[in-house]
Design an enzyme around this catalytic site. Structure first.
Site, PDB file in Angstrom:
ATOM      1  N   ASP A 132     -27.275  12.688  -3.772  1.00 29.17           N
ATOM      2  CA  ASP A 132     -27.036  11.442  -3.544  1.00 29.17           C
ATOM      3  C   ASP A 132     -25.522  11.080  -4.231  1.00 29.17           C
ATOM      4  O   ASP A 132     -24.971  11.512  -5.388  1.00 29.17           O
ATOM      5  CB  ASP A 132     -27.968  10.306  -4.146  1.00 29.17           C
ATOM      6  N   ARG A 183     -25.291  12.975   4.968  1.00 34.05           N
ATOM      7  CA  ARG A 183     -25.570  11.438   5.015  1.00 34.05           C
ATOM      8  C   ARG A 183     -24.285  10.450   5.011  1.00 34.05           C
ATOM      9  O   ARG A 183     -23.585  10.605   4.100  1.00 34.05           O
ATOM     10  CB  ARG A 183     -26.558  10.832   4.095  1.00 34.05           C
TER      11      ARG A 183
END
Length: 306
Positions: A132, A183
């Protein structure tokens, strides 16, 4: 008024006293709408339900205020345990990890060691771990660690790039040699205009530009958005350019627009839901409220019903 409420909620998300107080209430505060549970078994149960509805999941073991090597090691063990439980349950799910939870701020070496174990475990299972992306200060260290881990473990590791940062398009270009699974998000941290687009319209344009570049390169794009305009743009671009549905997926957050999630899955698009869990749910919960302060009414109703 809404901006004031948002700033207050973001402040509370970082407040340690509020964090400790909220734990006494538990998920009764309304957090269960956005957080799958406290234990990994509860999170596995949530993902099982998503799988049955034709969707996939990514689990995130929540953690805030990690300031010691012991706490970082505990977080790493929780990630390893989560991968074990995913494999045991046989569900369609991967893992998302924040590097600060693994000690990046006080021991980059330990963080790298923890990530090697986590990604190595995922590779053994034929699974996947995504790093992330956090605030700008942690952007470059995350990219560098991704490169190192990809060199060792290949496609078992992915990354996140944020459209609100000026540098993200150049980052996507320099990472192209890895054919990365990325992502793509708009970005949620408060950054200065020196490093990030201050206007939402510019962020949206850059978001679409990054998605289209990733798809044109033939690299997998995980499009994380609840914005129908972006979703429709991606679908239209893929159809016009002959990009197969296997080349991208849509991602949304657990508890946000569940009907739209089911609609996209029903249309044959891969839909992955980001499923957070763990005892340290408070900060994540407050940030979700800050994104849409109207949800505070939902929380108040939940408290009075308790």
């Amino acid at each position: 008024m809404e901006r004031l409420m948002r700033n207050m909620l973001l402040y509370l998300s970082r407040n340690r006293l509020a964090h400790r107080t909220a734990k006494r209430f538990g998920l009764r505060l309304g957090a269960s709408r956005f957080v799958a549970g406290v234990t990994v078994s509860e999170a596995i149960w949530a993902v099982t339900g998503l799988n049955e509805a034709g969707m996939e999941g990514t689990l995130d073991h929540l953690g805030e205020f990690v300031e010691t090597k012991e706490a970082a090691a505990e977080a790493a063990e929780a990630c390893l345990h989560t991968l074990d439980e995913i494999a045991k349950a046989g569900i369609s799910c991967n893992l998302s990890v924040k590097l600060t939870q693994l000690g990046l701020d006080f021991s980059a070496g330990d963080c790298r060691s923890h990530m090697r174990r986590i990604v190595g475990r995922a590779a053994e299972y034929g699974s996947f771990v995504r790093i992330d992306m956090e605030d700008y200060a942690h952007n470059e260290p995350a990219i560098e660690l991704f490169q190192s881990l990809h060199n060792e473990f290949g496609g078992a590791v992915g990354l996140v790039l944020q459209a609100y940062l000026y540098k993200s398009e150049a980052d996507l270009d320099r990472l192209a040699e890895y054919a990365p699974n990325v992502r793509l998000v708009k970005g949620a941290y408060k950054e200065p205009a020196e490093v990030a687009f201050p206007d939402k319209s510019d962020v949206d344009r850059n978001f679409i530009r990054l998605i289209e570049k990733q798809l044109r390169n033939g690299h997998y794009a995980a499009v994380a958005t609840h914005d129908d305009r972006i979703i429709d743009s991606v679908i239209r671009f893929a159809e016009e350019n002959g990009i197969p549905r296997s080349g991208f997926e849509f991602q949304m957050l657990y508890g946000i627009r569940p009907q739209r999630q089911r609609e996209l899955a029903g249309l044959g698009y891969k839909m992955r839901v980001y499923v957070p869990f763990g005892r340290d749910w408070y900060g994540y919960f407050m940030r979700r409220l800050a994104e849409r302060p109207a949800n505070v009414r939902f929380v108040l109703k939940s408290m009075f019903k308790s």
